[in-house]
Design an enzyme around this catalytic site. Structure first.
Site, PDB file in Angstrom:
ATOM      1  CG  ASP A 134       5.616  -0.729  -4.024  1.00  0.00           C
ATOM      2  OD1 ASP A 134       5.725  -0.900  -2.791  1.00  0.00           O
ATOM      3  OD2 ASP A 134       6.600  -0.484  -4.771  1.00  0.00           O
ATOM      4  CD  GLU A 156      13.834  -0.839   0.477  1.00  0.00           C
ATOM      5  OE1 GLU A 156      13.055  -0.232  -0.285  1.00  0.00           O
ATOM      6  OE2 GLU A 156      14.586  -1.757   0.111  1.00  0.00           O
ATOM      7  CG  HIS A 212       4.848   0.825   4.156  1.00  0.00           C
ATOM      8  ND1 HIS A 212       5.817   1.565   4.811  1.00  0.00           N
ATOM      9  CD2 HIS A 212       5.492  -0.175   3.531  1.00  0.00           C
ATOM     10  CE1 HIS A 212       6.995   1.028   4.577  1.00  0.00           C
ATOM     11  NE2 HIS A 212       6.835  -0.039   3.809  1.00  0.00           N
ATOM     12  CG  MET A 213      -1.074  -4.087   5.101  1.00  0.00           C
ATOM     13  SD  MET A 213      -2.805  -4.132   5.605  1.00  0.00           S
ATOM     14  CE  MET A 213      -2.590  -4.107   7.380  1.00  0.00           C
TER      15      MET A 213
END
Ligand code: 5GP
Length: 116
Positions: A31, A96, A101-102
């Site tokens: 991320d 967002e 997504h995990m």
């Protein structure tokens, strides 16, 4: 038809990302704004906008997301202490980016499941 997001560009390697794993079904990358020492996103390579849009035909990719999460947790050295897997859906879920997504988050105690 859902619109592509920045995650499709990451999958195609058109923009930079710290990709930890990629195969025919899923991609995992760090991320950009980590909330813990390990914060990794695991996504299907094909676009599914939200968990509401998941279909039976997506089950292979969704299952692969889980096995890749376990593999990366092991590689990050957080498997034994533990971690959290999170999928946000729509506005109340705090989503967002509209490509499911995990979040794999760990590397410190994370507290209770919800902050508020
Ligand atoms: P959401 O709130 O949708 O569940 O989470 C979206 C996540 O994507 C956020 O944690 C955000 O930091 C991450 N993110 C957004 N844009 C980018 C990007 O361009 N690159 C990477 N690596 N992560 C991103």
């Amino acid at each position: 038809m859902a619109e592509e997001t920045i995650f499709s560009k990451i999958i195609r390697r058109e923009i930079p990302a710290d990709i930890l794993f990629q195969d025919d079904l899923v991609t995992a990358f760090r991320d950009i704004n980590p909330l813990a020492p390990s914060h990794i996103l695991i996504i299907p390579n094909h676009l599914i906008a939200t968990v509401n849009d998941v279909k039976a035909s997506d089950e292979r990719a969704l299952g692969r997301m889980m096995t890749v999460a376990a593999k990366i947790a092991e590689e990050e050295g957080i498997a034994n202490d533990g971690y959290r897997l999170i999928m946000n859906c729509n506005k109340h879920g705090g989503q967002e980016v509209y490509h499911i997504h995990m979040h794999l988050v760990g590397g410190r105690p994370l507290g209770r499941i919800l902050a508020t």
